[in-house]
Design a protein around this motif. Sequence first.
Motif, short mmCIF file in Angstrom:
data_model
loop_
_atom_site.label_atom_id
_atom_site.label_comp_id
_atom_site.label_asym_id
_atom_site.label_seq_id
_atom_site.Cartn_x
_atom_site.Cartn_y
_atom_site.Cartn_z
N ASP A 50 47.39 93.23 4.16
CA ASP A 50 48.46 93.42 3.16
C ASP A 50 47.77 93.84 1.88
O ASP A 50 47.80 95.08 1.58
N SER A 51 47.15 92.69 1.15
CA SER A 51 46.58 93.25 -0.21
C SER A 51 45.37 94.03 0.16
O SER A 51 44.71 94.48 -0.61
N GLY A 52 44.53 93.48 1.40
CA GLY A 52 43.15 93.83 1.49
C GLY A 52 42.12 93.35 1.29
O GLY A 52 41.19 93.37 1.51
N THR A 77 41.37 89.96 2.15
CA THR A 77 40.67 89.28 3.34
C THR A 77 39.67 90.30 3.85
O THR A 77 38.62 89.77 4.18
N LYS A 84 50.43 97.57 5.31
CA LYS A 84 51.42 97.72 4.33
C LYS A 84 50.78 98.32 3.08
O LYS A 84 50.16 97.77 2.03
N VAL A 87 56.86 90.33 7.49
CA VAL A 87 57.19 90.66 9.06
C VAL A 87 56.30 89.45 9.92
O VAL A 87 55.48 88.87 9.47
N ASP A 135 45.13 91.81 12.54
CA ASP A 135 46.73 91.79 12.70
C ASP A 135 47.28 92.80 11.74
O ASP A 135 48.02 93.63 12.24
P1 IMP Z 1 45.81 90.21 2.78
O1 IMP Z 1 44.36 89.50 2.39
O2 IMP Z 1 46.65 90.08 1.75
O3 IMP Z 1 45.40 91.68 3.15
O4 IMP Z 1 46.50 89.36 4.06
C1 IMP Z 1 45.71 88.97 5.12
C2 IMP Z 1 46.55 88.02 5.89
O5 IMP Z 1 47.78 87.62 5.37
C3 IMP Z 1 46.79 88.68 7.34
O6 IMP Z 1 45.76 88.82 8.03
C4 IMP Z 1 48.00 88.08 7.57
O7 IMP Z 1 47.63 86.91 8.47
C5 IMP Z 1 48.46 87.42 6.37
N1 IMP Z 1 49.90 88.18 6.29
C6 IMP Z 1 49.87 89.35 5.18
N2 IMP Z 1 51.10 89.86 5.44
C7 IMP Z 1 51.74 89.18 6.23
C8 IMP Z 1 53.23 89.18 6.75
O8 IMP Z 1 53.91 90.10 6.66
N3 IMP Z 1 53.70 88.45 7.97
C9 IMP Z 1 52.85 87.68 8.32
N4 IMP Z 1 51.38 87.25 7.78
C10 IMP Z 1 51.08 88.18 6.80
#
Ligand code: IMP
Length: 183
Positions: A107-109, A111, A135, A157, A104
């Motif tokens: 964000d931080s990358g 995951t 992002k 978002v 979806d």
């Molecule tokens: P990451 O590990 O920071 O890249 O984020 C992983 C997960 O956080 C995404 O797959 C989303 O499920 C959730 N996430 C990150 N940013 C948003 C946002 O702006 N809205 C809702 N869920 C988010």
Amino acid sequence: MNFESAKSQLTKVLVTEEQIKTRVAELAAEIDAKYQGKEVVLVGVLKGAIMFMADLSRALSIPTSMDWMALSSYGSGTVSSGVIRIRKDLDAEIHGKHVIIVEDIIDSGLTLSWLQTTLNSRGAASVEVVAFLRKPAAAKVEVPVWLVGYDIPNEFVVGYGLDYNEQYRTLNCVAVLDPKVYS
Ligand code: IMP
Ligand code: MG
């Protein structure tokens, strides 16, 4: 649900229903072109990727199978914790298969970086990432991403599968959540 129905909790629309449709078709065409004749597994990350997976998979001409993982990195807040746990693993082996991770949002990358390493270590023939949103300003780790639907500003978002506390997933566009909702 549409923007009108939740207008008091949202600040603006970032990606409209129409833009989603157009961009998904473009992404599907790229996947079709690259994976002709290959055995492809679409791996979706629950629950955020459900809408994107449903649209993208149906827009493809090549045959694919679909599998899902549930990971936790967030809890109920709006900031990434970086701690990833498998809550539901894939149902099938991916050894020797061409895996496309359908995400979806990046964000931080954190995951995604973890997931790529994990799936590669299981002997997939290839692992590529297709993310609907990214992002760039929030990146904490460099993740090789093949296709991105839209780059968006570093704001929280919701919609098109993305939630805040399990709400707004069914919104038919991507919108910025009004910070007053979570502050
Ligand atoms: P990451 O590990 O920071 O890249 O984020 C992983 C997960 O956080 C995404 O797959 C989303 O499920 C959730 N996430 C990150 N940013 C948003 C946002 O702006 N809205 C809702 N869920 C988010
Ligand atoms: Mg996700």
